[in-house]
Design a protein around this motif. Structure first.
Motif, PDB file in Angstrom:
ATOM      1  N   TYR A 266       0.567  18.307   2.240  1.00  0.00           N
ATOM      2  CA  TYR A 266       0.072  17.875   3.544  1.00  0.00           C
ATOM      3  C   TYR A 266       0.166  19.028   4.525  1.00  0.00           C
ATOM      4  CZ  TYR A 266      -0.535  15.543   7.997  1.00  0.00           C
ATOM      5  OH  TYR A 266      -1.002  15.193   9.235  1.00  0.00           O
TER       6      TYR A 266
ATOM      7  N   MET B 258      -5.561   5.747   8.481  1.00  0.00           N
ATOM      8  CA  MET B 258      -5.063   6.475   7.325  1.00  0.00           C
ATOM      9  C   MET B 258      -4.284   5.556   6.402  1.00  0.00           C
ATOM     10  SD  MET B 258      -3.829  10.147   8.864  1.00  0.00           S
ATOM     11  CE  MET B 258      -2.599   9.438   9.937  1.00  0.00           C
ATOM     12  N   SER B 259      -4.476   5.732   5.105  1.00  0.00           N
ATOM     13  CA  SER B 259      -3.704   4.987   4.119  1.00  0.00           C
ATOM     14  C   SER B 259      -3.526   5.860   2.910  1.00  0.00           C
ATOM     15  CB  SER B 259      -4.399   3.678   3.729  1.00  0.00           C
ATOM     16  OG  SER B 259      -5.644   3.955   3.127  1.00  0.00           O
ATOM     17  N   VAL B 260      -2.468   5.615   2.176  1.00  0.00           N
ATOM     18  CA  VAL B 260      -2.196   6.380   0.965  1.00  0.00           C
ATOM     19  C   VAL B 260      -2.232   5.444  -0.217  1.00  0.00           C
ATOM     20  CG1 VAL B 260      -0.560   7.868  -0.213  1.00  0.00           C
ATOM     21  CG2 VAL B 260      -0.707   7.943   2.273  1.00  0.00           C
ATOM     22  N   ASP B 261      -3.143   5.688  -1.147  1.00  0.00           N
ATOM     23  CA  ASP B 261      -3.251   4.816  -2.310  1.00  0.00           C
ATOM     24  C   ASP B 261      -2.125   5.103  -3.280  1.00  0.00           C
ATOM     25  OD1 ASP B 261      -6.825   5.248  -2.202  1.00  0.00           O
ATOM     26  OD2 ASP B 261      -5.579   3.685  -1.333  1.00  0.00           O
TER      27      ASP B 261
ATOM     28  N   ASP C 151      -8.075  17.299  -2.039  1.00  0.00           N
ATOM     29  CA  ASP C 151      -8.543  15.967  -2.406  1.00  0.00           C
ATOM     30  C   ASP C 151      -9.271  15.305  -1.243  1.00  0.00           C
ATOM     31  OD1 ASP C 151      -6.527  14.983  -0.674  1.00  0.00           O
ATOM     32  OD2 ASP C 151      -5.069  15.067  -2.296  1.00  0.00           O
ATOM     33  N   ARG C 152      -9.794  14.114  -1.479  1.00  0.00           N
ATOM     34  CA  ARG C 152     -10.582  13.409  -0.466  1.00  0.00           C
ATOM     35  C   ARG C 152      -9.727  12.980   0.721  1.00  0.00           C
ATOM     36  NH1 ARG C 152     -13.885   9.664  -3.342  1.00  0.00           N
ATOM     37  NH2 ARG C 152     -14.232   8.443  -1.454  1.00  0.00           N
ATOM     38  N   THR C 153      -8.426  12.788   0.502  1.00  0.00           N
ATOM     39  CA  THR C 153      -7.553  12.443   1.614  1.00  0.00           C
ATOM     40  C   THR C 153      -7.494  13.566   2.632  1.00  0.00           C
ATOM     41  OG1 THR C 153      -6.179  11.010   0.213  1.00  0.00           O
ATOM     42  CG2 THR C 153      -5.209  11.773   2.271  1.00  0.00           C
ATOM     43  N   GLN C 154      -7.342  14.798   2.152  1.00  0.00           N
ATOM     44  CA  GLN C 154      -7.313  15.937   3.068  1.00  0.00           C
ATOM     45  C   GLN C 154      -8.685  16.158   3.710  1.00  0.00           C
ATOM     46  OE1 GLN C 154      -5.553  19.505   1.477  1.00  0.00           O
ATOM     47  NE2 GLN C 154      -3.510  18.640   1.626  1.00  0.00           N
TER      48      GLN C 154
ATOM     49  N   ARG D  85       1.587  15.039  -3.311  1.00  0.00           N
ATOM     50  CA  ARG D  85       0.480  15.788  -2.736  1.00  0.00           C
ATOM     51  C   ARG D  85       0.977  16.733  -1.646  1.00  0.00           C
ATOM     52  NH1 ARG D  85      -3.946  10.949  -1.697  1.00  0.00           N
ATOM     53  NH2 ARG D  85      -3.473   9.736  -3.554  1.00  0.00           N
TER      54      ARG D  85
ATOM     55  N   LEU E 103       2.635  10.938   1.750  1.00  0.00           N
ATOM     56  CA  LEU E 103       1.724  11.754   0.943  1.00  0.00           C
ATOM     57  C   LEU E 103       2.499  12.757   0.092  1.00  0.00           C
ATOM     58  CD1 LEU E 103      -1.434  11.824   0.780  1.00  0.00           C
ATOM     59  CD2 LEU E 103      -1.325  13.870   2.199  1.00  0.00           C
TER      60      LEU E 103
ATOM     61  N   GLY F 101     -12.698   6.194   5.525  1.00  0.00           N
ATOM     62  CA  GLY F 101     -11.951   5.547   4.451  1.00  0.00           C
ATOM     63  C   GLY F 101     -12.795   4.849   3.406  1.00  0.00           C
TER      64      GLY F 101
END
Length: 211
Positions: free
Chosen positions: A123, A208-211, A190-193, A121, A116, A158
């Motif tokens: 973390y 969890m995945s990182v686009d 962001d939506r990941t956090q 980004r 990330l 997700g």
């Protein structure tokens, strides 16, 4: 991705090197035990990312980060620590660290943080994020509407906007509005956090995945 590890405990350095070597695109490029060694290694290697302990014997990892940046080293820094204190967290924010990970984190959590941060980004350990948000005396999820809470759960699983819209029988435009409100209320970038937060407080579990 070249990574340097700065920690004064040999076993910790070996353990971290073993973890990051699990990723095919990650190269363990060097290590240091203190600030002086760190400066030599960082100036020579100029790594993409540095994993650094908050407390290095008689030194602070934050001071090492400030020194590195003053010398024009533009590596990204992830702070590793066993401390979840508010004071340490706020100091790390002041230095603008790229990541803050507790040493009790699982290997996959650290690898996720590395990927990330490498992608530009921030973390923060989900547990720390929850503590930070509770400083006001109540949980940020208390501010969410019932529908926003449903959307947050879907984010934690997700789901993309289209999937959320289908599952909750609302339009994608409405989903986007809810997501925007969720990010604002949770004070995350962001939506990941937001998904990490949902997982941290037990709303949901997800891969969890990182686009």
């Amino acid at each position: 991705m070249d990574i340097v590890i700065v920690d004064d405990h040999p076993l910790v350095r070996r353990g971290l090197a073993s973890v990051i070597s699990m990723q095919p695109d990650v190269n363990f490029a060097g290590e240091a035990t203190n600030g002086e060694e760190a400066m030599r290694v960082l100036e020579e290697i100029r790594p993409d990312l540095v994993l650094i302990d908050l407390r290095l014997a008689d030194e602070s990892g934050l001071d090492v980060i400030k020194m590195a940046r003053s010398r024009g080293i533009d590596s990204k820094f992830i702070l590793l620590t066993s401390s979840a204190s508010r004071e340490d967290f706020l100091k790390a924010e002041e230095v603008l660290v790229d990541g803050y990970v507790l040493k009790e984190a699982l290997p996959e959590e650290l690898l996720f943080a590395i990927q990330l941060v490498y992608k530009g980004r921030k973390y923060y350990d989900p547990g720390l994020m929850e503590d930070k948000m509770r400083m006001s005396g109540k949980s940020p999820t208390d501010e969410l509407t019932p529908k926003e809470r449903e959307v947050l759960i879907e984010l934690g699983q997700g789901a993309c906007n289209r999937e959320i819209a289908s599952r909750l029988f609302i339009s994608e435009f409405t989903v986007k509005k809810h997501v925007s409100q969720i990010l604002a209320k949770l004070q995350v970038a962001d939506r990941t956090q937001a998904a990490l937060y949902a997982n941290a407080v037990g709303l949901t579990k997800y891969e969890m995945s990182v686009d």
